[in-house]
Design a protein around this motif. Structure first.
Motif, mmCIF file in Angstrom:
data_model
loop_
_atom_site.group_PDB
_atom_site.id
_atom_site.type_symbol
_atom_site.label_atom_id
_atom_site.label_comp_id
_atom_site.label_asym_id
_atom_site.label_seq_id
_atom_site.Cartn_x
_atom_site.Cartn_y
_atom_site.Cartn_z
ATOM 1 N N LEU A 114 35.927 45.265 29.227
ATOM 2 C CA LEU A 114 36.217 45.367 30.650
ATOM 3 C C LEU A 114 35.740 46.706 31.207
ATOM 4 N N THR B 113 38.549 47.299 36.539
ATOM 5 C CA THR B 113 39.181 45.973 36.520
ATOM 6 C C THR B 113 40.573 46.041 37.124
ATOM 7 N N TYR C 91 42.814 38.075 31.954
ATOM 8 C CA TYR C 91 41.963 38.283 30.766
ATOM 9 C C TYR C 91 42.790 38.204 29.492
ATOM 10 N N TYR D 199 42.466 34.922 26.712
ATOM 11 C CA TYR D 199 42.018 35.101 25.333
ATOM 12 C C TYR D 199 43.170 35.196 24.339
#
Length: 453
Positions: free
Chosen positions: A362, A366, A374, A378
């Motif tokens: 990232l 961000t 995110y 994941y």
């Protein structure tokens, strides 16, 4: 309880488990509440009990049916209305230990090391009747012999009603020596401002740094502001850079710059970098101390780094593989190796050969919502942050994200025992347990004063 009217010294109660009649643990003792001055001997009103949610509640002594073998047994249920100290009430551990008082017989000053209380015969009422004290050093100075210790009657001393400018902390700290930083932070939060400053001043730098990281922001600013500047800088150096940056970000700019100037340059540098990022971005939330390994490091080396007991669990979940230099900002970022993958590989395998390159790093800009998505997408608890040249700047962990997703005062709310969703009881007062069952009663206490019976 035995009919012989037992006596207990309060330092032995700190951290003692509290059980309901069914044998289920409902909390741990954090202090003893006493009323001084109305009778010849102080009355013990009850115990401050910390329940599972870290809420502190009041347990009247009339509800204590057993106090032996390192445990306390209660009747009925606990009402979890938040404990608030009333005027004329004293917290025995927090306020009376380490007090200097005067022996009436010799007019000699002594230090209170412990306080003894006993149960009145055939009743469930308790009184404070003994003090374990230490006389001054013999010969004076630091090399003098340690003073004699003795047990005296409560009414053999005077001075508890006086305000002591500088009260010691040795015995209070010894009582809570085994507490985790978050629990000790909860203890500090509930002390008076004066006592909090005294305890903070007595803690070792590393211990104070760990505790500061767990305190509400207002307490952090208050404590750091009362330390000498040089010591404040040392404590900031001992904190994780992201926590130190958060604390410094709450200070006026001139004070912040002054403390940064007193820190060692290598310790101040990552903190300065973190302060430069916009609040609420990955750059401002990240830690600059993830596990960084070169590609020629072995799995055995990686596992040795992960085993570090001082490493937070989210940071131990994966290692970041980068070209040298190893310190952030590193050389070129190559990828991550997850902890589970390390467990599946032979110790001699090189981490450069098992790197996961599918997890895109990232940028520091961000936003918090994007960062949260995110981590969720994941199913990970730590994310790499890199600059435009793909140099690793740090890692954002799920605990840092939660800190900023929760309300600004969430630490204070937890320390004060207030539910974050607004449910449950609020406010002060004493509520005795009612009913014959065990456990915790999740409701407000009846109005109209203390219900101890």
């Amino acid at each position: 309880m035995a009919a012989s009217a037992p006596r207990v010294f309060v330092s032995h109660l700190a951290g003692t488990a509290v059980f309901d009649p069914n044998g289920d643990q409902v909390g741990r003792v954090r202090d003893v509440v006493a009323l001084l001055g109305r009778r010849r001997l102080p009355s013990v009103l009850g115990l401050v009990v910390e329940v599972v949610s870290r809420r502190r509640v009041f347990l009247p002594m009339t509800r204590v049916t057993g106090m032996e073998s390192g445990q306390i047994i209660t009747t009925g249920v606990l009402n979890i209305r938040r404990f608030e100290q009333r005027p004329n009430e004293h917290l025995v551990l927090g306020e009376l230990l380490d007090r200097r008082v005067t022996l009436q017989e010799t007019d000699e000053q002594v230090t209170v090391l412990d306080v003894g209380m006993h149960r009145l015969p055939a009743r469930r009422e308790w009184e404070i009747d003994r003090l374990f004290v230490r006389k001054p050093r013999r010969g004076g100075g630091l090399r003098g012999r340690r003073g004699e210790t003795l047990t005296v009657e409560w009414d053999a001393v005077t001075g508890f009603a006086l305000v002591e400018p500088e009260q010691g902390t040795a015995n209070l700290l010894a009582t809570f020596e085994q507490l985790r930083p978050a629990d000790l932070a909860n203890v500090l939060h509930h002390l008076s401002e004066k006592r909090r400053a005294e305890v903070a001043a007595a803690l070792h730098d590393d211990r104070l740094a760990d505790v500061l990281e767990e305190l509400p922001e207002d307490d952090q600013v208050e404590i750091i502001g009362k330390l000498k500047d040089e010591r404040a800088a040392v404590v900031l150096e001992a904190m994780d850079p992201d926590d130190a940056a958060d604390l410094l970000g709450e200070l006026p700019e001139d004070e912040r710059d002054h403390l940064l100037g007193l820190m060692q340059p290598q310790e101040a540098a990552p903190v300065r970098r973190l302060l430069a990022y916009e609040e609420g971005t990955a750059g401002s939330l990240m830690t600059t101390d993830p596990i960084v390994l070169r590609p020629d490091a072995t799995v055995a080396e990686a596992l040795a780094r992960v085993r570090d007991e001082d490493l937070p669990a989210p940071l131990a979940s994966q290692v970041y593989v980068c070209r040298p230099p190893d310190e952030t900002p590193t050389g070129r970022y190559l990828g991550v190796v997850h902890f589970q993958r390390l467990l599946r590989e032979a110790p001699f395998v090189l981490v450069g050969g098992i790197v996961d390159t599918g997890l895109n790093p990232l940028p520091p800009s961000t936003s918090l919502p994007a960062l949260t998505s995110y981590l969720a997408a994941y199913n990970i608890v730590s994310a790499p942050v890199v600059d435009e040249g793909r140099h690793l700047l740090g890692a954002v962990t799920v605990d840092d994200v939660l800190d900023h997703l929760l309300p600004d005062d969430w630490r204070e709310a937890v320390a004060m025992g207030t539910p974050l969703d607004g449910a449950g009881a609020a406010g002060g007062g004493r509520a005795g347990a009612a009913g014959s069952g065990g456990g915790v009663l999740p409701g407000p206490a009846p109005e109209g004063g203390r219900q101890d019976g």
